[in-house]
Design an enzyme around this catalytic site. Sequence first.
Site, PDB file in Angstrom:
ATOM      1  N   ASN A   1       0.808  -1.238   0.000  1.00  0.00           N
ATOM      2  CA  ASN A   1       0.000   0.000   0.000  1.00  0.00           C
ATOM      3  C   ASN A   1       0.833   1.277   0.000  1.00  0.00           C
ATOM      4  O   ASN A   1       0.472   2.247  -0.657  1.00  0.00           O
ATOM      5  CB  ASN A   1      -1.019  -0.016   1.150  1.00  0.00           C
ATOM      6  CG  ASN A   1      -0.378  -0.158   2.506  1.00  0.00           C
ATOM      7  OD1 ASN A   1       0.759  -0.608   2.638  1.00  0.00           O
ATOM      8  ND2 ASN A   1      -1.112   0.219   3.527  1.00  0.00           N
TER       9      ASN A   1
ATOM     10  N   GLY B   1       2.673  -5.724   7.477  1.00  0.00           N
ATOM     11  CA  GLY B   1       1.761  -6.508   6.644  1.00  0.00           C
ATOM     12  C   GLY B   1       0.560  -6.954   7.451  1.00  0.00           C
ATOM     13  O   GLY B   1       0.187  -6.307   8.437  1.00  0.00           O
TER      14      GLY B   1
ATOM     15  N   THR C   1       0.106 -12.950   8.388  1.00  0.00           N
ATOM     16  CA  THR C   1       1.521 -13.135   8.037  1.00  0.00           C
ATOM     17  C   THR C   1       2.405 -12.741   9.218  1.00  0.00           C
ATOM     18  O   THR C   1       3.424 -13.391   9.474  1.00  0.00           O
ATOM     19  CB  THR C   1       1.901 -12.306   6.790  1.00  0.00           C
ATOM     20  OG1 THR C   1       0.939 -12.567   5.775  1.00  0.00           O
ATOM     21  CG2 THR C   1       3.262 -12.690   6.265  1.00  0.00           C
TER      22      THR C   1
ATOM     23  N   GLU D   1       4.300  -4.507  12.374  1.00  0.00           N
ATOM     24  CA  GLU D   1       3.293  -3.447  12.143  1.00  0.00           C
ATOM     25  C   GLU D   1       2.191  -4.092  11.329  1.00  0.00           C
ATOM     26  O   GLU D   1       2.369  -4.357  10.133  1.00  0.00           O
ATOM     27  CB  GLU D   1       3.918  -2.293  11.348  1.00  0.00           C
ATOM     28  CG  GLU D   1       4.955  -1.502  12.126  1.00  0.00           C
ATOM     29  CD  GLU D   1       4.341  -0.577  13.170  1.00  0.00           C
ATOM     30  OE1 GLU D   1       3.098  -0.492  13.244  1.00  0.00           O
ATOM     31  OE2 GLU D   1       5.114   0.037  13.904  1.00  0.00           O
TER      32      GLU D   1
ATOM     33  N   CYS E   1      -3.299   0.986   6.585  1.00  0.00           N
ATOM     34  CA  CYS E   1      -3.475   0.185   7.814  1.00  0.00           C
ATOM     35  C   CYS E   1      -4.292   0.957   8.834  1.00  0.00           C
ATOM     36  O   CYS E   1      -5.149   0.400   9.508  1.00  0.00           O
ATOM     37  CB  CYS E   1      -2.115  -0.198   8.377  1.00  0.00           C
ATOM     38  SG  CYS E   1      -1.040   1.219   8.621  1.00  0.00           S
TER      39      CYS E   1
ATOM     40  N   GLU F   1       7.354   2.070  15.267  1.00  0.00           N
ATOM     41  CA  GLU F   1       8.284   2.672  14.329  1.00  0.00           C
ATOM     42  C   GLU F   1       8.253   4.184  14.540  1.00  0.00           C
ATOM     43  O   GLU F   1       7.312   4.725  15.114  1.00  0.00           O
ATOM     44  CB  GLU F   1       7.884   2.322  12.889  1.00  0.00           C
ATOM     45  CG  GLU F   1       8.004   0.832  12.633  1.00  0.00           C
ATOM     46  CD  GLU F   1       7.900   0.442  11.161  1.00  0.00           C
ATOM     47  OE1 GLU F   1       6.822   0.622  10.569  1.00  0.00           O
ATOM     48  OE2 GLU F   1       8.906  -0.046  10.607  1.00  0.00           O
TER      49      GLU F   1
HETATM   50  P1  NAD Z   1       0.796  -9.534   3.625  1.00  0.00           P
HETATM   51  O1  NAD Z   1       0.938  -9.906   5.046  1.00  0.00           O
HETATM   52  O2  NAD Z   1       0.098 -10.443   2.710  1.00  0.00           O
HETATM   53  O3  NAD Z   1       2.243  -9.311   2.950  1.00  0.00           O
HETATM   54  C1  NAD Z   1       3.181  -8.420   3.488  1.00  0.00           C
HETATM   55  C2  NAD Z   1       4.577  -8.856   3.064  1.00  0.00           C
HETATM   56  O4  NAD Z   1       4.893 -10.109   3.669  1.00  0.00           O
HETATM   57  C3  NAD Z   1       4.764  -9.059   1.570  1.00  0.00           C
HETATM   58  O5  NAD Z   1       6.045  -8.566   1.197  1.00  0.00           O
HETATM   59  C4  NAD Z   1       4.707 -10.574   1.421  1.00  0.00           C
HETATM   60  O6  NAD Z   1       5.387 -11.063   0.279  1.00  0.00           O
HETATM   61  C5  NAD Z   1       5.407 -11.008   2.695  1.00  0.00           C
HETATM   62  N1  NAD Z   1       5.117 -12.375   3.138  1.00  0.00           N
HETATM   63  C6  NAD Z   1       4.062 -13.172   2.826  1.00  0.00           C
HETATM   64  N2  NAD Z   1       4.156 -14.351   3.479  1.00  0.00           N
HETATM   65  C7  NAD Z   1       5.286 -14.281   4.233  1.00  0.00           C
HETATM   66  C8  NAD Z   1       5.906 -15.186   5.160  1.00  0.00           C
HETATM   67  N3  NAD Z   1       5.388 -16.379   5.440  1.00  0.00           N
HETATM   68  N4  NAD Z   1       7.042 -14.783   5.771  1.00  0.00           N
HETATM   69  C9  NAD Z   1       7.565 -13.563   5.525  1.00  0.00           C
HETATM   70  N5  NAD Z   1       7.032 -12.677   4.661  1.00  0.00           N
HETATM   71  C10 NAD Z   1       5.896 -13.035   4.024  1.00  0.00           C
HETATM   72  O7  NAD Z   1       0.140  -8.087   3.628  1.00  0.00           O
HETATM   73  P2  NAD Z   1      -0.335  -7.214   2.375  1.00  0.00           P
HETATM   74  O8  NAD Z   1      -1.595  -7.797   1.831  1.00  0.00           O
HETATM   75  O9  NAD Z   1       0.817  -6.993   1.460  1.00  0.00           O
HETATM   76  O10 NAD Z   1      -0.635  -5.808   3.087  1.00  0.00           O
HETATM   77  C11 NAD Z   1      -1.847  -5.455   3.650  1.00  0.00           C
HETATM   78  C12 NAD Z   1      -1.799  -5.576   5.167  1.00  0.00           C
HETATM   79  O11 NAD Z   1      -0.724  -4.785   5.695  1.00  0.00           O
HETATM   80  C13 NAD Z   1      -3.045  -5.015   5.817  1.00  0.00           C
HETATM   81  O12 NAD Z   1      -3.456  -5.897   6.835  1.00  0.00           O
HETATM   82  C14 NAD Z   1      -2.567  -3.703   6.420  1.00  0.00           C
HETATM   83  O13 NAD Z   1      -3.347  -3.236   7.495  1.00  0.00           O
HETATM   84  C15 NAD Z   1      -1.190  -4.038   6.812  1.00  0.00           C
HETATM   85  N6  NAD Z   1      -0.392  -2.800   6.984  1.00  0.00           N
HETATM   86  C16 NAD Z   1       0.017  -2.424   8.246  1.00  0.00           C
HETATM   87  C17 NAD Z   1       0.726  -1.233   8.433  1.00  0.00           C
HETATM   88  C18 NAD Z   1       1.182  -0.766   9.796  1.00  0.00           C
HETATM   89  O14 NAD Z   1       2.056   0.093   9.852  1.00  0.00           O
HETATM   90  N7  NAD Z   1       0.632  -1.277  10.886  1.00  0.00           N
HETATM   91  C19 NAD Z   1       1.028  -0.450   7.323  1.00  0.00           C
HETATM   92  C20 NAD Z   1       0.594  -0.861   6.059  1.00  0.00           C
HETATM   93  C21 NAD Z   1      -0.109  -2.046   5.904  1.00  0.00           C
END
Ligand code: NAD
Length: 468
Positions: free
Chosen positions: A144, A218, A222, A240, A274, A448
Amino acid sequence: MSALTMTIDGKAERAEASLDVINPATGEVFAQAPDCSRAQLDAAMESAEAAFRRWRGDEAARRRALLACAEALRAAAPEAGRLLTREQGKPLAKAVGEFIGASVWFKTTAGLEIPVEVVQDDEKTRIEVRRRPLGVVGAITPWNFPVLLAVWKIAPALLAGNTVVMKPSPYTPFSTLRLGEILRDVLPPGVLNVVSGGDALGAWITEHPAVRKISFTGSVATGKRVAAAAAPDLKRVTLELGGNDAAIVLPDADPAAIADDLFWGAFENSGQICSAIKRVYVPESHFATLRDELARRAKSVVMGDGLAEGTQLGPINNRPQLERVCELVEDARKAGAAFAAGGSPRPGGGYFFEPTIVTDVAEGVRLVDEEQFGPALPLLPYREVDEAVERANATRFGLSGSVWSSDPSRAAEVAGRLEVGTAWVNQHVAIVPHAPFGGAKWSGIGVENGPWGLLGFTEIQTVNVRKA
Ligand code: NAD
């Protein structure tokens, strides 16, 4: 093969395999990104380990390097922003702004102190609490805000004396690969390695013995996998994760005056933030007025290709996420929801979903209980403020929340009762480089930004000197 390369040991690195990257405004593949092999990841880790031995030694040089990163990113923002829009979908001005924000983050971080605290100093003893770097940091980001979220990790990790192996989401690899290329000319080899690949590459990073800290942004699902993968090796983690932010409108708020900020707090980046507003608690007395104000904005906002002039909202970034938003909205419809605006995906190419205002739903409906991460906002009427606070808190999420009122100090008192990492008053998603940001409950571990974020990339060393 993509023209953009990974950065390993300060050099451009291609890969044998590749990943298709889709422009979400068209739904078409527009380029291929390198798919990093295990051997290449090992090379990146080796390089980061070797660079750590030198990089950790000279704090003043690190500060200068961070300032140089800030300048390089600012200069590259107009060109690099286009790439971010093509892979992520957001309007071009926002994409350029993300690179400029990343530059600001580097600059602010360069000015942070790495504290040495003296907790005792007398004739017999001097005790200092120092902060040492951890080693190689594995940094993993979502799709995002690929650039800004990467820099939230890279800048403090580097300032503290660590080196980094960075992996963006497979949906948005290019802007981070470009970041690596830009900073390759500024940083010594091995200090920042950028690799791209699928989810498996993320898992390899979390399991890699060279990594001493994982900084992950993420989803909750995950994040839990990352924490589990880190445990056997006792790697440090900062997580995060997702949110289901509530905005509570107090009875003394003026719906027309707050509607703009509420709307953008929910719909900026097409809801893919997020800490976006993901549900709004509205006093019964204001419900119809606020619904109509928000619906008017949802119907008139300009949604389209982020590269087109005048676009205010881009598409949803990827097909699975579009399908998830469709599924949650359909589920709400079946549960009796009404739609004051939107309610459907937009026909034609690209991953567009109409900005949607949902009423006649309550807790127990997935759109209210889960993180939608898209442009569909449920409005929930309430009677008593205590009841609204209780309902806002009745969730495993705890990222952020906001309270809206014509009396900021009363609102601040209510905001303090939210079980969240950040509580805002009369605003939402107001994130700055000098204040900590992180989640309570399932929304994360650690924070962070600011000095608090920096300390997350260090570990304490107590130096206890007996003088006599
Ligand atoms: P995701 O968890 O699917 O993926 C995030 C990252 O993790 C990607 O780079 C992905 O390739 C990697 N990944 C996937 N499986 C993994 C594993 N088993 N081990 C290590 N890495 C792995 O999330 P997304 O769909 O890309 O992002 C959306 C989510 O992120 C939403 O839930 C959002 O709220 C959250 N988010 C949180 C913040 C925050 O600061 N709290 C900021 C932005 C987004």
